[in-house]
Design an enzyme around this catalytic site. Structure first.
Site, mmCIF file in Angstrom:
data_model
loop_
_atom_site.group_PDB
_atom_site.id
_atom_site.type_symbol
_atom_site.label_atom_id
_atom_site.label_comp_id
_atom_site.label_asym_id
_atom_site.label_seq_id
_atom_site.Cartn_x
_atom_site.Cartn_y
_atom_site.Cartn_z
ATOM 1 N N ASP A 188 39.803 58.069 57.095
ATOM 2 C CA ASP A 188 38.744 57.052 57.078
ATOM 3 C C ASP A 188 37.597 57.471 58.019
ATOM 4 O O ASP A 188 36.423 57.330 57.671
ATOM 5 C CB ASP A 188 39.343 55.700 57.503
ATOM 6 N N LYS A 192 33.583 58.400 57.057
ATOM 7 C CA LYS A 192 32.434 57.771 57.735
ATOM 8 C C LYS A 192 31.565 58.824 58.425
ATOM 9 O O LYS A 192 30.341 58.697 58.483
ATOM 10 C CB LYS A 192 32.936 56.732 58.731
ATOM 11 N N GLY A 290 37.420 44.290 59.623
ATOM 12 C CA GLY A 290 37.714 42.858 59.529
ATOM 13 C C GLY A 290 36.830 42.208 58.483
ATOM 14 O O GLY A 290 35.736 42.697 58.183
HETATM 15 N N1 HSE Z 1 40.204 50.369 57.787
HETATM 16 C C1 HSE Z 1 38.875 50.431 58.304
HETATM 17 C C2 HSE Z 1 38.950 50.453 59.812
HETATM 18 C C3 HSE Z 1 38.091 49.250 57.812
HETATM 19 O O1 HSE Z 1 40.008 50.123 60.366
HETATM 20 O O2 HSE Z 1 37.971 50.809 60.471
HETATM 21 C C4 HSE Z 1 36.617 49.308 58.106
HETATM 22 O O3 HSE Z 1 35.998 50.420 57.514
#
Ligand code: HSE
Length: 403
Positions: A188, A192, A290
C-alpha cells in the site's frame, strides 16, 4: 450535481454519509446511484448492479469509484470517463498502475480525474504536492503513508501488544485493506509512493519489479522494546529522491529518534514530507485511514469539480531512470541464520541480537535481504538514521568486522 458511487464499503459509505449531511446538501450534491455487486442486497433505492445504467444516465455528472482493487475498477473508471463523467477515486492500487491512462482519457473527454483520497487519507497531500510543484522542483518525498501499519507499530510500542492482536483491531476500525497484507507488507505504501513520485517528477512508473519493498510482517515485540531502550521508534516509511535524471524509491521500516515528528505520529495518522527548492521541507499530518477522513478527501474533490477548481496538469511523459544506488544507509538485520558474510563489503558488526550493516545502497540491501528471507522467513531489517549511535563506529575495518 449528481454523484454515482461505485461500491458501498468503508469509503463508499463514508461518501454517502457525508453527502447526506445538511451543510453539504446546501451545496446541491446528491447521490443518483450506488453500484453494488449482484450478490449484495439492495438496501437503498439508488442501488443497482448495472454499471451501464449509471454511465448512460445523462443526469449523473460524477462517478466516485470506491470498489478498490484493479478490476473491474480500471474498466469502470475508463467507461465512466469515456461516457463524459468526471471520476474521483481513492483507489491507490488502480491509480498507481493506470494514472497516465486515466489522465489521458479524462483529457480526451474533457472531464476531470481527481484522486486526493488515494494518498494520505484525509490529508490534502496531493493538493499540497501539486501546489508546491507550481513553483518548485520537488527532489524528495518521505513519510508515513499507511495508517494501519502506523497504528500497529504505535500500539505495540504503547501497550506492548502483539502484532496479530493489533492487526485485528486495525481491521475492526476500518483502517486495513480487505487483504491486510497490502498494509503490512508495504504494498500500500509502494502504491502511494509511486503515485506521489509520478506527480512530483512527472513520470509514469510502470516497472515496479525493482522497487525495494520490505514491510513490518516480521517485527516482534522484542524488536520494538530494543529500539525503545535505545531511544528510537520504528515506522514504516516510503521514500523517494531525485538527482538529475535519476530517482530512487524505497519502502522499509526505519528508526527515528523519539523527539522527531515521525516518532510522534500516533494511531492511524500519516506524516508525509516533501522537499522543494524554495519552500524547503514541508510536512503534512493527519488521519491517513478510516471511513470519514478518506471520504472527506473524496468530497473535497467533488466540491472542486463543482466549483470548477482545476488541479495541476501533468502529462507523465518525463523519462527518468531508476537508480538503486542513489541512497546509502546503515541498517540493523535480525536473522536466525549466520548471514554476516553476505554483507562482508559493508563492515558488518554485532549489536545485541542484530547485525549492523554500514553504508549500503538501498537497492543492494533489499537484494541481499530477499535472499535471506528464502532461508529465514522470520528475518527482519530496519534502516537507521544517519549518525545513529546504534551503528557504532562506521569506520570499523573489515578485519574487525564479524564477517
Ligand atoms: N489501508 C490504508 C491505510 C487505507 O491503512 O493507510 C488508507 O489508504
Amino acid at each position: 450535481m449528481k454523484v454515482a458511487i461505485l461500491g458501498f464499503g468503508t469509503v463508499g459509505k463514508g461518501v454517502y454519509e457525508i453527502i447526506k449531511k445538511a451543510n453539504i446538501q446546501t451545496q446541491n450534491l446528491s447521490v443518483s446511484h450506488i453500484f453494488i455487486r449482484k450478490s449484495r442486497e439492495r438496501i437503498l433505492p439508488q442501488m443497482t448492479p448495472d454499471i451501464d445504467e449509471i454511465v448512460n444516465d445523462d443526469q449523473t455528472d460524477v462517478v466516485v469509484e470506491a470498489l478498490g482493487g484493479i478490476e473491474p475498477a480500471h474498466e469502470f473508471i475508463l467507461k465512466a470517463l469515456n461516457h463524459g463523467k468526471h471520476v474521483i477515486t481513492a483507489n491507490k492500487a488502480v491509480i498507481a498502475k493506470y494514472l497516465k491512462e486515466f489522465t489521458d482519457a479524462a483529457d480526451a473527454n474533457n472531464v476531470k480525474f481527481y484522486f486526493e483520497a488515494s494518498v494520505g487519507g484525509g490529508i490534502p497531500w496531493i493538493q499540497g504536492l501539486e501546489k508546491a510543484l507550481r513553483i518548485d522542483s520537488v527532489n524528495s518525498i518521505s513519510g508515513i503513508f499507511n495508517g494501519t501499519s502506523n497504528f500497529i507499530l504505535d500500539q505495540m510500542s504503547r501497550n506492548g501488544q502483539s502484532f496479530s492482536e493489533v492487526l485485528s483491531k486495525a481491521q475492526e476500525l476500518g483502517y486495513a485493506e480487505a487483504d491486510p497484507s497490502a498494509d503490512i507488507d508495504g504494498i500500500d505504501v509502494a502504491n502511494k509512493l509511486c503515485i506521489s513520485a509520478d506527480i512530483a517528477y512527472n513520470i509514469n512508473i510502470q516497472d515496479r519489479s525493482k522497487l525495494p519493498v520490505f514491510g513490518i510482517r516480521n517485527i516482534k515485540s522484542s524488536d520494538v522494546k530494543f529500539f525503545e531502550k535505545n531511544g528510537y521508534s520504528v515506522k514504516l516509511i516510503g521514500q523517494t529522491h531525485q538527482k538529475g535524471n535519476k530517482f530512487d524509491y524505497v519502502v522499509e521500516p526505519t528508526l527515528f529518534l523519539n523527539h522527531t515528528l515521525e516518532a510522534n505520529t500516533p494511531d492511524n495518522y500519516n506524516l508525509i514530507s516533501l522537499n522543494g527548492d524554495t519552500i524547503g521541507k514541508l510536512d503534512f499530518f493527519g488521519q491517513g485511514a478510516g471511513m470519514f477522513p478518506t471520504a472527506n478527501a473524496v468530497v473535497q474533490d467533488l466540491l472542486d469539480i463543482k466549483e470548477e477548481k482545476d488541479h495541476l496538469k501533468r502529462d507523465f511523459n518525463n523519462e527518468m531512470e531508476y537508480s538503486p544506488e542513489l541512497t546509502k544507509n546503515d541498517y540493523l538485520v535480525r536473522s536466525n541464520e549466520n548471514v554476516a558474510s553476505l554483507f562482508k563489503d559493508y563492515a558488518p558488526s554485532k549489536k545485541d541480537d542484530y547485525l549492523v550493516i554500514h553504508q549500503i545502497s538501498t537497492g543492494e540491501m533489499h537484494r541481499i535481504m530477499k535472499s535471506i528471507l528464502k532461508v529465514d522467513h522470520a528475518a527482519f531489517m530496519v534502516s537507521l538514521p544517519s549518525n545513529s549511535s546504534l551503528a557504532g563506529d562506521s569506520s570499523i575495518s573489515k578485519q574487525e568486522a564479524v564477517a
